[in-house]
Design a protein around this motif. Structure first.
Motif, mmCIF file in Angstrom:
data_model
loop_
_atom_site.group_PDB
_atom_site.id
_atom_site.type_symbol
_atom_site.label_atom_id
_atom_site.label_comp_id
_atom_site.label_asym_id
_atom_site.label_seq_id
_atom_site.Cartn_x
_atom_site.Cartn_y
_atom_site.Cartn_z
ATOM 1 N N UNK A 188 -1.189 2.853 -2.575
ATOM 2 C CA UNK A 188 -1.321 1.821 -1.552
ATOM 3 C C UNK A 188 -1.498 2.444 -0.172
ATOM 4 N N UNK A 189 -0.683 3.441 0.142
ATOM 5 C CA UNK A 189 -0.787 4.113 1.440
ATOM 6 C C UNK A 189 -2.150 4.767 1.610
ATOM 7 N N UNK A 190 -2.635 5.394 0.544
ATOM 8 C CA UNK A 190 -3.956 6.037 0.608
ATOM 9 C C UNK A 190 -5.048 5.023 0.915
ATOM 10 N N UNK A 191 -4.995 3.870 0.261
ATOM 11 C CA UNK A 191 -6.006 2.840 0.497
ATOM 12 C C UNK A 191 -5.865 2.215 1.881
ATOM 13 N N UNK A 192 -4.623 2.033 2.331
ATOM 14 C CA UNK A 192 -4.408 1.524 3.679
ATOM 15 C C UNK A 192 -5.015 2.469 4.709
ATOM 16 N N UNK A 251 11.383 -8.532 7.158
ATOM 17 C CA UNK A 251 10.687 -7.472 6.435
ATOM 18 C C UNK A 251 11.488 -6.166 6.482
ATOM 19 N N UNK A 252 12.068 -5.867 7.636
ATOM 20 C CA UNK A 252 12.902 -4.668 7.764
ATOM 21 C C UNK A 252 14.126 -4.779 6.856
ATOM 22 N N UNK A 253 14.725 -5.973 6.773
ATOM 23 C CA UNK A 253 15.869 -6.190 5.891
ATOM 24 C C UNK A 253 15.470 -6.032 4.422
ATOM 25 N N UNK A 254 14.289 -6.538 4.054
ATOM 26 C CA UNK A 254 13.810 -6.372 2.674
ATOM 27 C C UNK A 254 13.823 -4.898 2.289
ATOM 28 N N UNK A 255 13.330 -4.068 3.198
ATOM 29 C CA UNK A 255 13.230 -2.641 2.926
ATOM 30 C C UNK A 255 14.621 -2.009 2.864
ATOM 31 N N UNK A 256 15.464 -2.342 3.832
ATOM 32 C CA UNK A 256 16.795 -1.749 3.915
ATOM 33 C C UNK A 256 17.633 -2.079 2.685
ATOM 34 N N UNK A 257 17.546 -3.319 2.207
ATOM 35 C CA UNK A 257 18.337 -3.734 1.051
ATOM 36 C C UNK A 257 17.606 -3.523 -0.272
ATOM 37 N N UNK A 258 16.534 -2.726 -0.237
ATOM 38 C CA UNK A 258 15.792 -2.306 -1.427
ATOM 39 C C UNK A 258 15.180 -3.473 -2.194
ATOM 40 N N UNK A 259 14.826 -4.526 -1.451
ATOM 41 C CA UNK A 259 14.118 -5.635 -2.072
ATOM 42 C C UNK A 259 12.616 -5.360 -2.114
ATOM 43 N N UNK A 260 12.186 -4.367 -1.351
ATOM 44 C CA UNK A 260 10.800 -3.912 -1.364
ATOM 45 C C UNK A 260 10.803 -2.398 -1.248
ATOM 46 N N UNK A 261 9.755 -1.780 -1.787
ATOM 47 C CA UNK A 261 9.647 -0.322 -1.683
ATOM 48 C C UNK A 261 8.949 0.090 -0.402
ATOM 49 N N UNK A 262 8.039 -0.751 0.057
ATOM 50 C CA UNK A 262 7.229 -0.410 1.219
ATOM 51 C C UNK A 262 6.950 -1.678 2.022
ATOM 52 N N UNK A 263 6.766 -1.532 3.316
ATOM 53 C CA UNK A 263 6.468 -2.683 4.165
ATOM 54 C C UNK A 263 5.274 -2.361 5.051
ATOM 55 N N UNK A 264 4.430 -3.351 5.266
ATOM 56 C CA UNK A 264 3.248 -3.197 6.117
ATOM 57 C C UNK A 264 3.418 -4.158 7.284
#
Length: 303
Positions: free
Chosen positions: A293-297, A131-144
């Motif tokens: 998403x952050x607001x709802x979380x 999940x951290x790699x997804x974020x670092x390599x811009x495969x995701x915008x946000x991680x939970x």
């Protein structure tokens, strides 16, 4: 090289402004800059000079612009030749998560808020490292993520090195989920050493046990774990819990989710804290969709 990168280059060249181009392309300015920087690194050229007055195209950049116009023009001709219609703009929200937190109500809420503006929400579930790699390599915008105190201390340096910030939403407790088939079902609390008598059902996304979230927990308390069944989907985990004298690790935040599925949450006597939070790349603003998403979380998870 991606066609999207070439489209970005042409829009920046047309507007001579990163901010204006980002607005017209419906992307964040940092994401636009990152895409162009990646293209420059790939081709080993500098396409633009950033000045106080705006953006200037370099000599190499002017040549690239010519190629980009030619390539994209041919792509459009190819689409027309085969009757492919240009799709309307769609906003994407790509989320990575570690599991152990059931977000269906939150995702449903923001989808209903965004569906009229054409949005695609992509959810990728994996282990903490991935999940951290997804974020670092811009495969995701946000991680939970959900992780224990040991994991938090281990990854703080990793997050800092990769310029990723961790925003804690809340703390919760680690426990076990069981079905009426379990000999623990009528208990309110259980000690780790008692788990050796039951079968552990592990929800596992990858074969590499050394990086799986639950396995990191078990590395610390492995002597308490007896027989184990690894399953790669939630339905199998649930079915096994209902058919065996077994348990699976879960968190107190999921009590209501577990109740709806006929499962019970039992506390651990060891009183282990788990952190729930979200990750983003530093110095990069969140999109409107991710901000929602952050607001709802925050509304649904924080006590």
């Amino acid at each position: 090289m991606q066609l999207q990168q070439l489209r970005y280059v042409l829009e920046i060249e047309r507007t001579r402004s990163m901010n204006k181009a980002a607005k017209n392309l419906f992307v964040s300015q940092p994401n636009l800059s990152s895409a162009v920087n990646n293209l420059e690194k790939e081709l080993n050229v500098q396409i633009f000079n950033r000045t106080n007055k705006g953006v200037e195209v370099t000599k190499d950049g002017k040549l690239l612009v010519q190629y980009a116009k030619s390539i994209l023009g041919q792509v459009e001709q190819l689409k027309k030749a085969y009757g492919v219609e240009e799709k309307k703009h769609v906003n994407f929200l790509e989320i990575s998560q570690t599991g152990m937190l059931h977000l269906t109500p939150v995702i449903s809420k923001i989808y209903n808020l965004l569906k009229d503006s054409r949005v695609q929400i992509i959810i990728k579930e994996d282990n903490l490292g991935a999940v951290i790699k997804h974020l670092y390599y811009m495969k995701s915008e946000i991680a939970i993520i959900v992780m224990n105190t040991t994991q938090l201390s281990l990854i703080e340096k990793v997050l800092d090195k990769r310029k990723i910030e961790f925003n804690i939403l809340d703390k919760t407790k680690l426990g076990v989920a069981v079905s009426p088939k379990s000999s623990l079902y009528n208990r309110d609390q259980v000690a780790f050493e008692e788990l050796d008598k039951l079968t552990y059902i592990e929800y596992l996304k990858e074969k590499d046990l050394s990086v799986n979230q639950d396995s990191e927990l078990l590395d610390i308390w492995s002597k308490f774990v007896g027989n184990t069944i690894h399953a790669t989907d939630r339905e199998t985990v649930s079915d096994l819990l209902w058919n065996l004298d077994s348990y699976s690790f879960d968190i107190e935040k999921n009590i209501e989710y577990l109740k709806k599925r006929g499962l019970k949450f039992i506390k651990l006597q060891e009183n282990i804290d788990m952190y729930v939070g979200w990750l983003k790349r530093k110095r990069e603003p969140l999109s409107y969709e991710a901000t929602l998403l952050v607001e709802e979380l925050t509304k649904n998870i924080r006590l």
